[in-house]
Design a protein around this motif. Structure first.
Motif, short mmCIF file in Angstrom:
data_model
loop_
_atom_site.label_atom_id
_atom_site.label_comp_id
_atom_site.label_asym_id
_atom_site.label_seq_id
_atom_site.Cartn_x
_atom_site.Cartn_y
_atom_site.Cartn_z
N GLY A 94 0.93 -1.17 -0.21
CA GLY A 94 0.19 0.02 0.13
C GLY A 94 0.84 1.15 -0.08
N ASP A 95 0.21 2.43 0.23
CA ASP A 95 0.79 3.69 0.04
C ASP A 95 1.37 3.79 1.56
OD1 ASP A 95 1.00 6.84 -0.86
OD2 ASP A 95 0.05 6.66 1.21
N ASP A 98 -0.77 5.69 4.29
CA ASP A 98 -1.90 4.68 4.44
C ASP A 98 -1.59 3.51 5.33
OD1 ASP A 98 -3.61 6.50 2.95
OD2 ASP A 98 -3.42 5.06 1.42
N ILE A 101 -0.43 4.73 8.81
CA ILE A 101 -1.81 5.11 9.82
C ILE A 101 -2.47 4.06 10.16
CG2 ILE A 101 -3.92 6.39 9.67
CD1 ILE A 101 -1.43 8.14 10.15
N SER A 102 -2.57 2.88 9.13
CA SER A 102 -3.23 1.63 9.34
C SER A 102 -2.61 0.99 10.48
CB SER A 102 -3.49 0.89 8.08
OG SER A 102 -4.23 -0.40 8.35
N ARG A 137 -2.86 13.06 9.72
CA ARG A 137 -3.77 11.79 9.90
C ARG A 137 -3.66 10.97 10.85
NH1 ARG A 137 -3.57 8.59 4.52
NH2 ARG A 137 -4.74 7.34 5.69
#
Length: 153
Positions: A94-95, A98, A101-102, A137
């Protein structure tokens, strides 16, 4: 406030290893778990076959999460040398923002550590950078480690 889980992102670069060492030192000093995270993006089939052709029998090194796994193994060495003892490795597709944060949410991170690479660049100001996006975020504390030359006055 004592940090129990510190998450740091790495891409295998020398500057990211500076952030890893800072996070590991902090985790080691506070007895926190250190989560080393590396995001990777899938390679298009055309890129993979072209690279595999050039690499021959070493082509396995570019498949799937292998580059991220290699970066994490190297980061682990830096982390151990800096004093971390409880270390978790996490390679995720993934990015980078992202993924960080995940993972911070799923691992209940108290602190997210990133390097400052991209913050002072023109591209970083125009399209955003990982450290900038993470600070907006993240639901936990964020430590931006000075990992690049320049920008310090």
């Amino acid at each position: 406030m004592a940090y129990r889980t510190v998450l740091v992102g790495t891409d295998g670069s020398a500057s990211s290893f500076r952030a890893v060492r800072a996070a590991a030192s902090l985790a080691g000093a506070t007895g926190a778990t250190l989560v080393l995270a590396c995001a990777y993006l899938p390679m298009r089939e055309s890129e993979r076959s072209a690279a595999a052709e050039r690499l021959g029998e070493l082509a396995y090194k570019i498949n799937g999460s292998t580059p991220a796994d290699d970066a994490l193994r190297a980061a682990r060495e830096h982390a151990v040398a800096a004093g971390a003892t409880d270390i978790v490795l996490a390679a995720e597709e993934g990015d980078p923002v992202d993924v960080l944060i995940s993972l911070a949410g799923r691992r209940h991170a108290d602190l997210l550590v990133v390097g400052n690479r991209g913050l002072n660049s023109l591209a970083g100001r125009l399209i955003g950078s990982v450290p900038s996006a993470v600070t907006h975020r993240a639901a936990c504390d964020v430590l931006i480690v000075h990992t690049t030359s320049g920008g310090r006055h």
